[in-house]
Write an enzyme that holds these catalytic residues in place. Structure first.
Site, short mmCIF file in Angstrom:
data_model
loop_
_atom_site.label_atom_id
_atom_site.label_comp_id
_atom_site.label_asym_id
_atom_site.label_seq_id
_atom_site.Cartn_x
_atom_site.Cartn_y
_atom_site.Cartn_z
N SER A 185 0.82 -1.21 0.00
CA SER A 185 0.00 0.00 0.00
C SER A 185 0.85 1.26 0.00
CB SER A 185 -0.94 0.00 1.21
OG SER A 185 -0.20 -0.01 2.42
N ASP A 196 1.10 -0.24 7.79
CA ASP A 196 2.49 -0.66 7.86
C ASP A 196 3.23 -0.18 6.61
OD1 ASP A 196 1.55 -1.95 10.07
OD2 ASP A 196 1.68 -3.97 9.22
N ASP A 198 5.71 -1.80 3.82
CA ASP A 198 6.37 -2.97 3.24
C ASP A 198 7.60 -2.47 2.50
OD1 ASP A 198 4.49 -5.07 3.97
OD2 ASP A 198 3.10 -4.05 2.62
N ASP A 251 7.73 -4.26 7.60
CA ASP A 251 7.99 -5.62 7.14
C ASP A 251 9.15 -5.54 6.15
OD1 ASP A 251 5.98 -6.60 8.66
OD2 ASP A 251 4.67 -7.21 7.02
N LYS A 312 -10.41 -0.71 -1.21
CA LYS A 312 -9.86 -1.42 -0.06
C LYS A 312 -10.72 -1.20 1.18
CE LYS A 312 -5.53 -1.85 0.81
NZ LYS A 312 -4.09 -1.60 1.11
N TYR A 321 -11.80 -8.87 2.59
CA TYR A 321 -10.39 -8.49 2.43
C TYR A 321 -9.53 -9.40 3.28
CZ TYR A 321 -6.16 -5.64 2.18
OH TYR A 321 -4.88 -5.20 1.96
#
Length: 610
Positions: A185, A196, A198, A251, A312, A321
């Site tokens: 995202s 978060d 990524d 992450d 989303k 989702y």
């Protein structure tokens, strides 16, 4: 003057001239608009105080008699009518209330009305996004940018350190580098304030995953004051480190390229960088490559991002989702949204949302969704294992991993159809975006639920245990389908506050069927066999039971989809500074010192390959 047929509008609109005669847009049967004289204008067409406003100069005169019949230049308009409109005299003052008889519109008039309504809906949807907090503040954006900059600096220092420990020539140490690329995202620019990040760590050929990434870099991160809650997830399909940096969850997987120096903005779509890399690195690169290709293929990035934010939110609120539970993941939705954007390059945000629901409500699954990239269609095998195949938009072409089952497929299709039904009428008078994003009412849809209770003695152990169990949820869904036809897995994670031990609870809707499923013992035994196969940590506790809606906790009955707490899998790492430490040397180069690990008799950092 007012009777039960009359309505006095609360709105007053300024006089406005259309660029064309009003008679070319509106036609009332039996009324000759040429009778009107300058001075009158139509007020608002008010439908629940929110509808399209249309203005026009008219000519003429209007009055009513004592019987309540309105005359427009001596031509009576019969009663009753469903709604009135207002004729406002800007010259002489006062107003005349005229019952609204829905006009017969010419094609040109319909186009004008739809264009105005489309713009109105698009603006109101953007306002809805702001109200829902879907767009982070400038301060939050700046904080994330600073985190990425600091991570890049740490990775660069890490590569220099590893190169020095490997005793590479000084000229190679000077030019070698690694980098950080974002995806998910955040990489697509659709993250929220609580999302978060990524981020993919890309290193050169001499940096290994087992020694350098999971030990050297991990130790460097643990020594930073901004970093907390660091864990290693080594048994995942894409191994990674998970931690918080300045309070933002990160992450961080790893990919190794067969080069000495990785450019800061390395082109991961360039085949040169993909040559001779290992399978794990290729999987780690997949998310970054897919994101980059999607952004290249959409005709309007801003529209794509706004639309994906909305889709989303819709998927989370409606309980469809989450790839782990058999629904649509982030990459699935990104490709579906990009597909609609490609087919409607000049459409407004409202039109894109309407087309999204219309397209996939009537999609002939399992026909795959494939983005157009201008290249010859690859001769790859058609995906037959997935109920909803969606292909990644970068070579080597492959399909998105999917856990969709018969139950979740039915739920997704149902929500597509409902979304289409609610958005297809552009002139719907009582349309409200809030109804599209209404949380799915599980407690009203189901009378029985499967309660899945997961617990562990420590919070860190719980995260690892829950992550492992969730990765096996598909087998549980399939088992429930065998017993009672379908089930509805609610992705929201709850916590039983009446229990002291760390825990996570799921409540899955059970549909009524001929076979009354009330005993979960056999299901638990079958599922425990599945989750115990291959698990390397200390297993926590799991309890399965069937509960009635009346037995649900209050927070479950009142809670909307997507607002519950979520946990992620982690690999517990003991505190580096308060444990006995032993030196570790590379398994490939016996004299290559890679760092220390803490131990209680067994190394905490077992090799994961690399």
């Amino acid at each position: 003057m007012c009777s039960r047929w009359w309505y006095r509008s609360a709105f007053r609109w300024p006089e406005f001239s259309l660029p064309m005669p009003i008679s070319s847009i509106f036609r009332w049967p039996g009324i000759n608009l040429s009778y009107f004289t300058t001075g009158w204008s139509i007020g608002s067409f008010s439908f629940r105080q929110e509808f399209l406003t249309s203005y026009a100069k008219l000519v003429g005169n209007a009055f009513h008699n004592q019987n309540g019949v309105v005359f427009v230049n001596r031509i009576p308009l019969p009663l009753p009518f469903p709604q009135p409109f207002v004729l406002i005299n800007h010259r002489g003052g006062g107003e005349v209330l005229v019952p609204y008889n829905p006009p017969l519109l010419t094609p040109l008039g319909i186009s004008v009305l739809k264009a105005q309504m489309d713009e109105h809906r698009s603006v109101s949807l953007l306002q809805f996004m702001v109200n829902e907090g879907l767009v982070p503040s400038p301060e939050e954006e700046e904080k994330r940018r600073n985190v990425i900059v600091k991570l890049k600096q740490i990775v660069l220092a890490w590569i220099k350190k590893v190169a020095s420990q490997r005793r590479l020539p000084k000229q190679q140490i000077a030019v070698t580098s690694g980098t950080i690329l974002t995806y998910g995202s955040y990489g697509l620019g659709v993250h929220g304030s609580d999302s978060d990040i990524d981020a993919l760590c890309i290193g050169p050929f001499f940096a290994t995953m087992a020694d350098d990434f999971f030990i050297v870099l991990c130790n460097m991160l643990k020594g930073r004051p901004e970093v907390s809650e660091i864990h290693c997830v080594k048994d995942a399909k894409v191994p990674l480190m998970r931690f918080k940096f300045d309070g933002i969850s990160i992450d961080l997987p790893f990919a190794q390229l067969k080069v000495l120096s990785v450019p800061e903005n390395v082109d991961v779509l360039n085949p040169f960088f993909l040559s001779n890399i290992d399978e794990t690195s290729l999987k780690s690169l997949s998310g970054v490559r897919a994101n980059k290709r999607i952004l290249q293929l959409v005709p309007n990035i801003e529209n794509f991002q706004s639309m994906l934010r909305c889709v989303k939110l819709w998927a989370k609120r409606r309980g469809v989702y989450g790839n782990v539970l058999g629904f649509l993941g982030g990459v699935h939705l990104a490709i579906l949204v990009a597909f609609v954007c490609q087919g409607n390059p000049n459409a407004s945000l409202n039109a894109l949302i309407m087309n999204f629901f219309e397209t996939f409500a009537h999609w002939h699954w399992p026909t795959p969704v494939i983005l157009q990239d201008g290249l010859p269609a690859p001769r790859d095998a058609m995906e037959t294992r997935s109920l909803m195949p969606i292909r990644l938009p970068c070579s080597p072409y492959e399909y998105c991993h999917s856990n969709i089952t018969r139950s979740t497929f039915y739920k997704i299709r149902t929500e597509f159809l409902q979304g289409y039904s609610m958005t297809r009428d552009l002139l719907k008078p009582d349309f409200d975006w809030g109804s599209i994003f209404e949380p799915y009412p599980y407690s009203k849809k189901h009378s029985r639920f499967l309660k899945i209770y997961l617990s562990a003695s420590e919070q860190d152990e719980l995260g690892d245990w829950v992550g492992w169990v969730k990765s096996r949820f598909r087998s549980l869904i399939v088992k429930l389908e065998e017993i009672q036809g379908t089930c509805d897995p609610n992705p929201t994670e709850y916590v039983d506050m009446n229990v002291t031990e760390p825990n996570v609870v799921f409540y899955w809707g059970l549909n009524p069927c001929k076979r009354n499923f009330t005993d979960a013992v056999s299901v638990k035994e079958d599922f425990m066999t599945n989750i115990n196969n291959g698990y390397q940590g200390s297993p926590g506790r799991m309890e399965l039971s069937v509960v009635l809606t009346s037995e649900l906790p209050k927070n479950v009955l009142a809670d909307g989809t997507g607002s519950g707490k979520r946990t992620k899998a982690c690999w517990k790492i003991l505190d580096y500074y308060n444990q006995h430490r032993i030196p570790i040397y590379s398994q490939h180069l016996p004299h290559y010192f890679v760092g220390y690990v803490s131990t209680n008799g067994e190394p905490v950092y077992p090799s994961a390959g690399g």
